[in-house]
Design a protein around this motif. Structure first.
Motif, PDB file in Angstrom:
ATOM      1  N   ILE A  21     -25.057  23.605  17.630  1.00 25.60           N
ATOM      2  CA  ILE A  21     -24.039  22.650  18.071  1.00 25.60           C
ATOM      3  C   ILE A  21     -24.296  22.228  19.518  1.00 25.60           C
ATOM      4  CG2 ILE A  21     -21.586  22.388  18.629  1.00 25.60           C
ATOM      5  CD1 ILE A  21     -21.016  24.149  16.160  1.00 25.60           C
ATOM      6  N   GLY A  22     -24.553  23.194  20.381  1.00 30.78           N
ATOM      7  CA  GLY A  22     -24.817  22.887  21.779  1.00 30.78           C
ATOM      8  C   GLY A  22     -26.055  22.038  21.969  1.00 30.78           C
ATOM      9  N   THR A  23     -27.072  22.321  21.191  1.00 34.88           N
ATOM     10  CA  THR A  23     -28.315  21.552  21.280  1.00 34.88           C
ATOM     11  C   THR A  23     -28.105  20.113  20.829  1.00 34.88           C
ATOM     12  OG1 THR A  23     -29.613  23.528  20.934  1.00 34.88           O
ATOM     13  CG2 THR A  23     -30.695  21.443  20.489  1.00 34.88           C
ATOM     14  N   SER A  24     -27.359  19.926  19.762  1.00 35.28           N
ATOM     15  CA  SER A  24     -27.132  18.555  19.287  1.00 35.28           C
ATOM     16  C   SER A  24     -26.320  17.755  20.298  1.00 35.28           C
ATOM     17  CB  SER A  24     -26.448  18.566  17.923  1.00 35.28           C
ATOM     18  OG  SER A  24     -25.169  19.173  18.019  1.00 35.28           O
ATOM     19  N   ILE A  25     -25.343  18.378  20.924  1.00 36.85           N
ATOM     20  CA  ILE A  25     -24.566  17.684  21.959  1.00 36.85           C
ATOM     21  C   ILE A  25     -25.465  17.355  23.151  1.00 36.85           C
ATOM     22  CG2 ILE A  25     -22.699  17.961  23.632  1.00 36.85           C
ATOM     23  CD1 ILE A  25     -21.241  19.615  21.467  1.00 36.85           C
ATOM     24  N   GLY A  26     -26.262  18.327  23.578  1.00 38.81           N
ATOM     25  CA  GLY A  26     -27.160  18.107  24.714  1.00 38.81           C
ATOM     26  C   GLY A  26     -28.176  17.010  24.455  1.00 38.81           C
ATOM     27  N   ASN A  27     -28.776  17.019  23.277  1.00 36.81           N
ATOM     28  CA  ASN A  27     -29.752  15.977  22.929  1.00 36.81           C
ATOM     29  C   ASN A  27     -29.089  14.605  22.890  1.00 36.81           C
ATOM     30  OD1 ASN A  27     -32.088  17.478  22.761  1.00 36.81           O
ATOM     31  ND2 ASN A  27     -31.835  17.913  20.594  1.00 36.81           N
ATOM     32  N   GLY A  28     -27.902  14.534  22.338  1.00 36.11           N
ATOM     33  CA  GLY A  28     -27.194  13.262  22.283  1.00 36.11           C
ATOM     34  C   GLY A  28     -26.898  12.711  23.666  1.00 36.11           C
ATOM     35  N   LEU A  29     -26.468  13.576  24.576  1.00 34.84           N
ATOM     36  CA  LEU A  29     -26.180  13.130  25.934  1.00 34.84           C
ATOM     37  C   LEU A  29     -27.443  12.662  26.657  1.00 34.84           C
ATOM     38  CD1 LEU A  29     -23.620  15.855  27.072  1.00 34.84           C
ATOM     39  CD2 LEU A  29     -23.168  13.441  26.611  1.00 34.84           C
ATOM     40  N   SER A  32     -28.699   9.317  25.084  1.00 32.70           N
ATOM     41  CA  SER A  32     -27.835   8.175  25.391  1.00 32.70           C
ATOM     42  C   SER A  32     -27.984   7.741  26.848  1.00 32.70           C
ATOM     43  CB  SER A  32     -26.380   8.500  25.082  1.00 32.70           C
ATOM     44  OG  SER A  32     -25.864   9.456  25.988  1.00 32.70           O
TER      45      SER A  32
END
Length: 76
Positions: A21-29, A32
């Motif tokens: 979950i943390g990795t997906s949020i970090g990659n998205g930020l 973007s």
């Protein structure tokens, strides 16, 4: 003893899940913000893309480490 193994499996699943979950949020930020930066300054797109790939690679190391820790928890 069976309860201890159940808790170990639960802890391993939590470690891997939260890391994903943390990795997906970090990659998205990261992605973007890089896209926003490329739109603002297209002449730097090559340098920004290179930096983005390095950053995403470092972010992706987190779930790999979490899976290794999960295996260590299970094997204990």
């Amino acid at each position: 003893m069976a309860t201890g193994m159940g808790l170990a499996l639960f802890g391993a699943a939590l470690a891997a899940g939260f890391a994903a979950i943390g990795t997906s949020i970090g990659n998205g930020l990261v992605i973007s913000k890089v896209m926003e930066s490329m739109a603002r300054q297209p002449e730097l797109s090559g340098q920004l893309r290179t930096t983005m790939f390095i950053g995403v690679g470092l972010i992706e190391a987190v779930p790999i480490i979490a899976v290794v820790v999960s295996f260590l928890i299970i094997a204990k």
